[in-house]
Scaffold this motif. Structure first.
Motif, PDB file in Angstrom:
ATOM      1  N   ALA A 187      -2.387 -42.170  25.375  1.00  0.00           N
ATOM      2  CA  ALA A 187      -3.440 -42.875  24.634  1.00  0.00           C
ATOM      3  C   ALA A 187      -3.052 -43.128  23.188  1.00  0.00           C
ATOM      4  CB  ALA A 187      -4.740 -42.076  24.694  1.00  0.00           C
ATOM      5  N   THR A 188      -2.166 -42.336  22.656  1.00  0.00           N
ATOM      6  CA  THR A 188      -1.760 -42.474  21.255  1.00  0.00           C
ATOM      7  C   THR A 188      -0.586 -43.433  21.050  1.00  0.00           C
ATOM      8  OG1 THR A 188      -0.364 -40.519  21.546  1.00  0.00           O
ATOM      9  CG2 THR A 188      -2.581 -40.176  20.626  1.00  0.00           C
ATOM     10  N   ASP A 189       0.036 -43.875  22.130  1.00  0.00           N
ATOM     11  CA  ASP A 189       1.197 -44.772  22.015  1.00  0.00           C
ATOM     12  C   ASP A 189       0.750 -46.215  21.814  1.00  0.00           C
ATOM     13  OD1 ASP A 189       2.838 -42.634  22.346  1.00  0.00           O
ATOM     14  OD2 ASP A 189       3.384 -43.072  24.425  1.00  0.00           O
ATOM     15  N   ILE A 190       1.184 -46.813  20.715  1.00  0.00           N
ATOM     16  CA  ILE A 190       0.773 -48.179  20.377  1.00  0.00           C
ATOM     17  C   ILE A 190       1.090 -49.157  21.507  1.00  0.00           C
ATOM     18  CG2 ILE A 190       1.216 -50.137  18.834  1.00  0.00           C
ATOM     19  CD1 ILE A 190       1.708 -48.150  16.589  1.00  0.00           C
ATOM     20  N   TYR A 191       2.297 -49.027  22.091  1.00  0.00           N
ATOM     21  CA  TYR A 191       2.732 -50.000  23.092  1.00  0.00           C
ATOM     22  C   TYR A 191       2.365 -49.612  24.520  1.00  0.00           C
ATOM     23  CZ  TYR A 191       5.037 -52.171  19.192  1.00  0.00           C
ATOM     24  OH  TYR A 191       5.271 -52.793  17.992  1.00  0.00           O
ATOM     25  N   SER A 192       1.372 -48.726  24.621  1.00  0.00           N
ATOM     26  CA  SER A 192       0.764 -48.453  25.927  1.00  0.00           C
ATOM     27  C   SER A 192      -0.714 -48.837  25.941  1.00  0.00           C
ATOM     28  CB  SER A 192       0.902 -46.964  26.285  1.00  0.00           C
ATOM     29  OG  SER A 192       2.228 -46.648  26.629  1.00  0.00           O
ATOM     30  N   LYS A 193      -1.256 -49.161  24.774  1.00  0.00           N
ATOM     31  CA  LYS A 193      -2.688 -49.477  24.682  1.00  0.00           C
ATOM     32  C   LYS A 193      -3.077 -50.671  25.545  1.00  0.00           C
ATOM     33  CE  LYS A 193      -3.527 -47.533  20.066  1.00  0.00           C
ATOM     34  NZ  LYS A 193      -4.436 -46.473  20.526  1.00  0.00           N
ATOM     35  N   ASN A 206      -2.963 -49.583  29.257  1.00  0.00           N
ATOM     36  CA  ASN A 206      -4.064 -48.664  29.540  1.00  0.00           C
ATOM     37  C   ASN A 206      -5.392 -49.401  29.630  1.00  0.00           C
ATOM     38  OD1 ASN A 206      -2.287 -46.531  29.536  1.00  0.00           O
ATOM     39  ND2 ASN A 206      -2.760 -45.873  27.450  1.00  0.00           N
ATOM     40  N   ASN A 207      -5.586 -50.398  28.765  1.00  0.00           N
ATOM     41  CA  ASN A 207      -6.827 -51.176  28.794  1.00  0.00           C
ATOM     42  C   ASN A 207      -6.926 -52.031  30.057  1.00  0.00           C
ATOM     43  OD1 ASN A 207      -7.829 -50.174  26.390  1.00  0.00           O
ATOM     44  ND2 ASN A 207      -6.959 -51.824  25.141  1.00  0.00           N
ATOM     45  N   ALA A 247       1.211 -53.755  23.444  1.00  0.00           N
ATOM     46  CA  ALA A 247       0.250 -53.333  22.438  1.00  0.00           C
ATOM     47  C   ALA A 247      -1.137 -53.823  22.845  1.00  0.00           C
ATOM     48  CB  ALA A 247       0.643 -53.886  21.070  1.00  0.00           C
ATOM     49  N   LYS A 248      -2.125 -53.561  22.012  1.00  0.00           N
ATOM     50  CA  LYS A 248      -3.497 -53.944  22.335  1.00  0.00           C
ATOM     51  C   LYS A 248      -3.630 -55.448  22.527  1.00  0.00           C
ATOM     52  CE  LYS A 248      -8.221 -52.878  20.843  1.00  0.00           C
ATOM     53  NZ  LYS A 248      -9.036 -52.209  19.784  1.00  0.00           N
TER      54      LYS A 248
END
Length: 365
Positions: A260-266, A269-270, A234-235
């Motif tokens: 980009a919309t998946d909570i546990y990819s944020k 991705n960051n 998550a983020k």
């Protein structure tokens, strides 16, 4: 290791306000861990970071009593351990200035393989993350890596199980003592992990899985490995802390991208967006980045420089030539030299033109 030395190590671990960095500075400054408790207080006060308030805790009798109790447990249970100056201490971890001075181990560990990677991520992994983790480890099997993780829910246990399935060694780094297990539901995996690797922890046998212990555990996960892989996050999350630590150790970090919309990819991705991790799409990315696909030809070691170096100077030169730029404290630890002596030697080597100082008390050939 003799009893007197082990007791001194445990006593130092038990001392309030002395972490691993300061403990190592004490040991290298006075010459040995036993000497720390034999040295005069006015000598200790001259060491950077040591004052009267620290020495007050250092000689507290309650620390000695606690250390004696833990020593008794270790001896009664034949607990395996590694001291940071011993040959059996994990080599990658030796280069981390804040690594534990003492590690406790259980299982069938063999850390001679230098292909060690950590795989971490969210405890709430998706089927996307689970499938990728399983396939990644399966595809890496031919390179025989060691898989490190934290034995938690989600990505951690998935990585351990996939390693076992592919007959790879796996190491579980615990945030508590060896007498505890967290989460309780993972007790069923203890035997399999021990058969295919084992457990490592810096915590004494009775230590409970406190929140702050998990953050401390993360530096061992990152430090043991050549690279840290974040499957999903998550983020905010503990795996992102592990990624930050790995970056601070100048280790490679990889992250699996997601929508980009998946909570546990944020979080992943960051990391990629901010150049804090390499984009990971397959095992090939790891193999190429870590040069596992290359057969390197060994370069004969240069025994002597053209300039005249004494034995100590040559030892430091060879160390820096092999390991690249290093912190002053790390050089002192790895070359087993007191910092005051090392500083003087480094000045002489700089004058001879064989090393150069860098910002932040770092040096390189």
């Amino acid at each position: 290791m003799n009893t007197e030395k082990l007791l001194a190590i445990l006593r130092l671990q038990a001392t309030k306000n002395i972490g691993d960095i300061l403990a190592k500075r004490l040991i290298t400054s006075v010459g040995s861990v036993e000497q720390v408790f034999l040295e005069k207080k006015n000598v200790l006060h001259k060491i950077n970071g040591i004052g009267t308030h620290v020495t007050q805790y250092l000689f507290d009798e309650s620390n000695l009593k606690r250390a004696e109790e833990e020593l008794y447990y270790i001896q009664q249970n034949n607990t395996t351990f590694s001291y940071f100056l011993d040959d059996n201490y994990p080599q990658q971890l030796k280069h981390c200035i804040d690594a534990p001075i003492l590690l406790f181990k259980d299982g069938n560990l063999n850390l001679n393989n230098d292909k060690i990677i950590s795989i971490v991520g969210t405890r709430k992994m998706s089927s996307y993350g689970r499938d990728f983790c399983n396939q990644l480890i399966k595809d890496l099997k031919e390179y025989n890596p060691i898989i490190v993780s934290g034995f938690a829910y989600g990505v951690d246990i998935c990585a351990h199980k996939a390693a076992i399935k592919n007959n790879l060694q796996t190491i579980a780094v615990l945030a508590h003592g060896l007498d505890e297990i967290y989460p309780k539901t993972h007790k069923k995996y203890i035997h399999q992990v021990n058969e295919n690797g084992g457990f490592i922890t810096e915590f004494w046998h009775h230590e409970q899985p406190m929140r702050e212990n998990f953050l401390k555990r993360n530096r061992i996960v990152a430090g043991l490995s050549k690279a840290t892989i974040i499957i999903e996050s998550a983020k905010k999350g503990g795996s992102l802390v592990t990624a930050d630590i790995a970056n601070s150790y100048n280790r490679d970090v990889f992250a699996l991208p997601g929508r980009a919309t998946d909570i546990y990819s944020k979080g992943c991705n960051n990391l990629i967006k901010n150049n804090q991790a390499h984009l990971l799409t397959s095992a090939e990315d790891i193999v190429k980045m870590l040069n596992w696909d290359l057969q390197k030809t060994a370069i004969p070691k240069q025994e002597k420089l053209f300039v005249d170096l004494n034995e100590t100077e040559q030892k430091i030169h060879d160390y820096l030539e092999q390991n690249g730029k290093q912190l002053l404290d790390v050089i002192a630890l790895d070359c087993n030299l007191p910092t005051y002596q090392l500083s003087s030697v480094l000045v002489q080597m700089e004058l001879k033109g064989v090393i150069k100082p860098l910002p932040g008390k770092m040096f390189e050939v």
